[in-house]
Design an enzyme around this catalytic site. Structure first.
Site, mmCIF file in Angstrom:
data_model
loop_
_atom_site.group_PDB
_atom_site.id
_atom_site.type_symbol
_atom_site.label_atom_id
_atom_site.label_comp_id
_atom_site.label_asym_id
_atom_site.label_seq_id
_atom_site.Cartn_x
_atom_site.Cartn_y
_atom_site.Cartn_z
ATOM 1 N N ASP A 181 27.576 127.351 78.544
ATOM 2 C CA ASP A 181 27.610 126.079 79.255
ATOM 3 C C ASP A 181 28.005 124.974 78.283
ATOM 4 O O ASP A 181 27.929 125.150 77.064
ATOM 5 C CB ASP A 181 26.229 125.746 79.834
ATOM 6 C CG ASP A 181 25.887 126.591 81.043
ATOM 7 O OD1 ASP A 181 26.824 127.066 81.692
ATOM 8 O OD2 ASP A 181 24.697 126.777 81.317
ATOM 9 N N ASP A 221 21.388 127.692 83.106
ATOM 10 C CA ASP A 221 20.150 126.926 83.264
ATOM 11 C C ASP A 221 19.747 126.736 84.723
ATOM 12 O O ASP A 221 18.591 126.451 85.009
ATOM 13 C CB ASP A 221 20.258 125.558 82.586
ATOM 14 C CG ASP A 221 21.485 124.774 83.055
ATOM 15 O OD1 ASP A 221 22.086 125.166 84.070
ATOM 16 O OD2 ASP A 221 21.849 123.782 82.397
ATOM 17 N N ASP A 271 22.641 130.267 88.558
ATOM 18 C CA ASP A 271 23.157 131.031 87.419
ATOM 19 C C ASP A 271 22.489 132.397 87.316
ATOM 20 O O ASP A 271 22.933 133.243 86.523
ATOM 21 C CB ASP A 271 22.900 130.271 86.110
ATOM 22 C CG ASP A 271 23.837 129.083 85.942
ATOM 23 O OD1 ASP A 271 24.966 129.157 86.449
ATOM 24 O OD2 ASP A 271 23.439 128.095 85.310
#
Length: 1128
Positions: free
Chosen positions: A544, A852, A856
């Site tokens: 990310d 997070d 996901d």
């Protein structure tokens, strides 16, 4: 309806026991038996459907529908060819491995001590018992809820007369609280709306608990003690870990050690009988003492490991959550939550205790952890009861805690099952295969030695040290013959002990335990053991952007409103009053964060996600009074921010009955829905083509400066069109079109210091870093260039830089081709990330993924290593992950890669060391036995060697810290052989050196040492003592060589590993004590200082061998990557 507490706290033996008990109470409460039967049938049907869903692998409530466009054209039912190999020990990915495969390799393994060998693997029997227990507790929950729903439905249809409410006291005084624990527990557990209404609803409960629905409890020490005394704490009784004596008993279960104890007892009895107690106890007693020392060392080592795992388990369970106390949001441990606490809930959170909904906006709960059903349950004032342990699937809201700890079904469940450390790792399974093969060879050698020695003994070819024949047919006494056979048998059994490397698979657990403890210091919490070693094989990391590559410290640095740039962004003089009012209304209401104003007049405390905090702070700078702004309007419906839609909205009702719908989200997406904007004159103006292009240009400029772009828009809405019913309102879709743009803000989130070096470190190590972000493609491009993921602007072209939708729309074949080339994916949804992971794994990559959010979870589960963020990560993401990065820092991810490679390298070092000892000891004893009938290394000496090789050797080599040298190599292939060419080279040459030197001493030692004039007995003992001493010192020096199998400088960094130095020092000291003082037990004699120097020289020559091996090895034997920087 009331269901007694003691019934829940019992373990019911079957569904029928639950059924009979429930029938008894249902008749007592005037419920018809048909209600119960119907409820039970509902439970059975639901259970059957749940099992079918589980079999289909479709249990995740967070997975999207198969026909969802954002899923792309590829099916998620992806099967890996590399999951299952041909042999029983060929399991390269133990994550979700089939139970029959796990059972198969256990059955194939040659095991001397099953309880120790399989201690840290999954206990298949306990796993089945755990599932049965969970099913029983879930059955209870289902029966109660199904019967309750049936009763309510009959009441609604006016078929069943309303049962009398349970006589409960509403004036009970418990520690100054006006409600008892029993009343709270029964109300929550039985979903008793009647009683809830009777005591004044959620506000009445809060009053009785001396709590405030907006400000929570006081939360001072006295208040918390009173609440815990009255209602209990949010903890549950845990099963105690095993004591040291359990490990000692398990160490005693080793088959060969038991045989040695028996033979030692027999030898002791015969020795005392033939030689008397003064001299006859030495042979048997020395073996028994050696076995006991081995058992003690093994138990101590295993017990220390168990304590490390126990500490890590406690850390894993310690979830932190926000609660509202004294009007401010504070972060506390889930174990510190008390009755009366007001807890904010958002998507991905775990419900920390039983409770009642205070406020909810599209709040949906996944209750599958308790009921086994993957159906999402909507929670509002009609269905306000929340169960501990469930997950927030969608929406947000607040809850009032009414049940904690053992008084919740989740607490009962957790207290009934023990935390199991058991889990296979691929390396563990493969090492069991190696152990199996070596064990079979060792067993065959031991049998051969036994046959040869017994044949030589009984045919009169075995002689004593003084030259006399040990056995003469018809002359030797039966006791002496039996004693001679026992000694031979003891040697054969001891060879098995040395030959079967029982500690080899356990060395994996040892190095993993050590690595996990050290990784905690490096801000990485390991949830799955296998992830440690798999990380060493990672070929790509899909990271990310926000919070991982960047600092997650966001501030609004640019703003566009009224068609112009606002500079500075909080310059109120450039904004008309009406637009400021609308912005404040939008910022205050369309948020999950909050602003707390201390009574003392200190600095404001802004809480929420980093993006929310940045926008709230901007609102404060514009003059927002958060509490006043929220009180001026009321939220009537909300659409929570969605990582797929990239926006969130609320509908608010003003005091004059007007309705405004506010939206906030990704700038270009919200802008596309805008048809007008408010100009500098405070008038609504149409969004013409020029203005649209101007706003788009502003977004592009901000994105190119690596800013996150957020647009805020609204539209007025007619009150008449708003649904009036609660059910219709809950399913109402907020209008998304015809929006009026209020502002576009650019939020700065600077890159983390050192992240560029960390990315470069990965690239040097052969690990490709890919950025997968939901941000604008241009923002992603700017950050990727800054971080070094993209080398230059020339790399920032498709497919290196790709949009999530573009990737999603590709065909399966084309997606596989493109996946390898992707460096940055912008505007990606969680399912785009999942598709990328699947494509990369299909291409043969070992994929690590960071995540997070709740959505996901599928990608984290699908990846070889799922890395959840510890600060911003939701509980759903954490539970789907293998490792939690506690500081959300990409540098910590790189450290995990280092530790992963270290695990694999340490195991290889230990394998090389142990096999060298095995091969040398076996060859020396076999050749000596066949040629002379005697072995230079007796049972006690071999047991000492086994202790050095197994327990002490594993502690010394399996706890080596990672080095930069490991990161010069390419990733370790999951199917690469455990014993590499370099290891074979080292092993063969080092073992050959030992065997040659020690056999020369064995057969020519008398002449070499000038012992021809000594007595045969003294010469024999001196020669064998020198062989034993030199052999042990060879192993000590070989430990240094094993540290650096492919490096010349074996001393590099050795002083930093205090454990290694301590073990080497301890081994040397014990060896001196054995040779000097314990000769009676080990059949050795004292050596002169000259022979000590000879022993040291024989061992030290191994360094020379190592140097020559490295120097003479062709440079192309293995590849190294140039290391540009150090990162530790």
């Amino acid at each position: 309806m009331y269901f007694p507490l003691f019934l829940v706290q019992r373990r019911c033996n079957s569904y029928w026991e639950i059924s009979l008990k429930f029938l008894h109470f249902s008749l007592q409460w005037k419920l018809y038996s048909s209600a119960y039967i119907c409820a039970l049938n509902v439970v059975k049907i639901h259970s059957r459907k749940s099992r079918m869903r589980n079999q289909e692998g479709n249990t995740s409530p967070y997975g999207r529908h198969r026909n969802d466009l954002e899923m792309g054209t590829s099916s998620t039912d992806f099967h890996d060819d590399d999951e299952v190999g041909s042999g029983p020990f060929d399991i390269v990915r133990t994550k979700s491995a089939p139970v029959d495969r796990l059972r198969r390799w256990r059955q194939a393994a040659l095991v001397l001590n099953a309880s120790r060998r399989f201690r840290y693997t999954l206990d298949l029997k306990k796993e089945e018992e755990k599932k049965e227990l969970i099913a029983k507790i879930r059955a209870h929950a289902q029966v109660v809820r199904a019967a309750f729903r049936f009763q309510i439905s009959r009441q609604d249809a006016n078929v069943l007369e309303t049962p009398e409410p349970l006589p409960r006291s509403t004036t009970t005084q418990v520690n100054n609280f006006d409600i008892s624990m029993e009343e709270l527990v029964s109300m929550t557990r039985e979903n008793d709306l009647t009683f809830l209404k009777h005591i004044g609803g959620v506000k009445g409960v809060a009053n009785k608990l001396k709590s405030n629905l907006e400000k929570g409890i006081l939360g001072d020490e006295t208040d918390l003690i009173d609440r815990n005394n009255a209602f209990g704490s949010n903890t549950y009784p845990r099963k105690k870990g095993r004591s040291f004596w359990n490990f000692l008993w398990e160490a005693c279960k080793d088959t060969t050690l038991i045989i040695l104890i028996v033979t030692a007892a027999a030898s002791l009895a015969l020795g005392i009988k033939t030689e008397g107690i003064k001299e006859g106890w030495y042979d048997g007693g020395s073996i028994a003492m050696a076995v006991l020392i081995v058992i003690l060392f093994t138990a101590v080592s295993d017990y220390r490991q168990s304590l490390q795992f126990q500490n890590l388990n406690e850390e894993k369970q310690n979830i932190h959550m926000e609660v509202i106390r004294g009007g401010r949001r504070v972060n506390i441990s889930i174990f510190d939550i008390a009755i009366g606490d007001v807890v904010p809930l958002k998507i991905g959170d775990q419900v920390p205790a039983d409770g009642i909904v205070v406020s909810s906006h599209s709040l949906s709960i996944d209750e599958s952890s308790m009921t086994g059903e993957s159906k999402i349950v909507h929670k509002d004032s009609k269905a306000p009861f929340l169960m501990s342990g469930c997950k927030v699937a969608d929406g947000y809201g607040t809850m009032l805690v009414t049940g904690v700890g053992i008084n919740t079904e989740w607490g009962l469940l957790m207290s009934s099952i023990s935390e199991d450390n058991g889990e296979e790792t691929p390396l563990q399974v493969r090492l069991n295969g190696v152990t199996n093969l070596i064990g079979i060879v060792g067993l065959a050698v031991a049998i051969a030695v036994l046959i040869v020695l017994v044949a030589r003994f009984f045919t009169g070819h075995t002689k004593n040290p003084n030259g006399t024949v040990q056995f003469k047919a018809g002359q030797t006494k039966v006791g002496e013959a039996i004693d001679g056979f026992i000694k031979i048998f003891t040697i054969a059994v001891t060879i098995v002990v040395v030959a079967v490397p029982e500690g080899l698979p356990l060395a994996v657990t040892l190095t993993l335990a050590y690595s996990m403890r050290k990784m905690m210091a490096d801000k990485a919490l390991v949830r799955r053991l296998s992830a440690c070693e798999t990380m060493g094989s990672a070929t790509t990391i899909c990271s990310d952007k926000t919070g991982t590559l960047t600092m997650n410290q966001m501030t609004v640095v640019k703003a566009y409103s009224c068609g112009n740039k606002i500079d500075p962004p909080d310059n109120k003089s450039l904004l008309p009053p009406n637009i400021i009012s609308l912005l404040i209304e939008s910022i205050a209401q369309n948020t999950t964060g909050s602003v707390f104003v201390p009574k003392s007049g200190g600095a404001l405390e802004v809480s929420g996600s980093p993006t929310e905090k940045a926008i709230l702070q901007w609102g404060v700078n514009l003059g927002m009074d958060f509490n006043a702004a929220k009180s001026k309007s009321m939220i009537i419906h909300a659409f929570p921010f969605n990582s797929e839609k990239k926006r969130g909205g609320v509908a608010v009702k003003l005091s004059d009955s007007e309705v405004n719908v506010h939206w906030k989200g990704a700038a270009e997406i919200v802008l596309a829905s805008c048809t007008s904007y408010i100009d500098a004159n405070d008038h609504v103006a149409p969004m013409d083509e020029d203005k649209l292009l101007a706003f788009k240009k502003a977004i592009e400029d901000m994105a190119a400066s690596s800013l996150r772009c957020i647009a805020i828009a609204y539209r007025p809405y007619e009150m008449e069109k708003v649904p009036s019913g609660e059910e219709e309102l809950s399913s109402w879709q907020l209008p998304e079109g015809d929006l009026i743009l209020l502002a576009i803000v650019g939020i700065k989130d600077p890159c983390r210091p050192g992240v560029r070096d960390a990315v470069q470190f990965c690239i040097n190590a052969g690990v490709k870093v890919r950025m997968v972000t939901g941000d604008n493609l241009q923002t992603a491009r700017a950050i990727a260039l800054e971080c070094g993921i993209l080398g230059s602007n020339t790399d920032a072209t498709e497919p290196n830089l790709i949009d999530g939708k573009t990737f999603r729309d590709l065909s399966d074949t084309r997606r596989l081709e493109v996946a390898d080339k992707i460096s940055v994916m912008g505007r990606s949804s969680p399912n785009d990330k999942l598709l990328l992971v699947q494509a990369l794994r299909k291409k043969g990559h070992v994929v690590a993924v960071t995540g997070d959010g709740t959505n996901d979870a599928p990608a984290l589960h699908e990846a070889d290593i799922g890395l959840a963020m510890g600060i911003q990560g939701t509980e759903v993401a954490k539970e789907s992950s293998d490792i939690i990065i506690l500081d959300d820092n990409f540098a910590s991810v790189v450290k995990v890669v280092r530790w992963g490679r270290s695990v694999y390298a340490n195991i290889q070092k230990f394998i090389q060391f142990q096999l060298t000892v095995n091969v040398a000891a076996l060859i020396i004893n076999v050749v000596s036995a066949v040629s002379s009938g005697n072995v230079p290394l007796n049972a006690v000496q071999l047991l000492w060697v086994n202790l050095i090789m197994d327990t002490l050797g594993a502690l010394a080599l399996a706890t080596e810290p990672p080095t930069d040298h490991l990161m010069r190599r390419p990733p370790v292939g999951r199917r690469e052989p455990l014993i590499t060419n370099i290891m074979w080279r080292n092993l063969i040459i080092q073992a050959l050196y030992q065997v040659t030197v020690l056999l020369v001493l064995n057969f020519g030692g008398t002449k070499i040492l000038n012992l021809e004039h000594d007595t045969r007995d003294h010469a024999f003992k001196l020669k064998n003592t020198l062989i034993f001493n030199a052999f042990v010192l060879c192993q000590i020096f070989n430990e240094f060589n094993a540290r650096k199998p492919d490096e010349i400088n074996v001393w590099k960094g050795v002083t930093k590993n205090r454990l290694f130095m301590g073990i080497v020092g301890l081994t040397l000291v014990l060896q001196v004590i054995i040779i000097t003082f314990l000769g009676k037990f080990t059949s050795t004699i004292r050596l002169s200082w000259k022979l000590w120097l000879v022993s040291i020289a024989i061992g030290a020559i191994r360094f020379v061998c190592h140097y020559l091996i490295i120097l003479l090895t062709p440079k192309g034997l293995h590849v190294e990557y140039p290391l540009r920087t150090s990162y530790s």
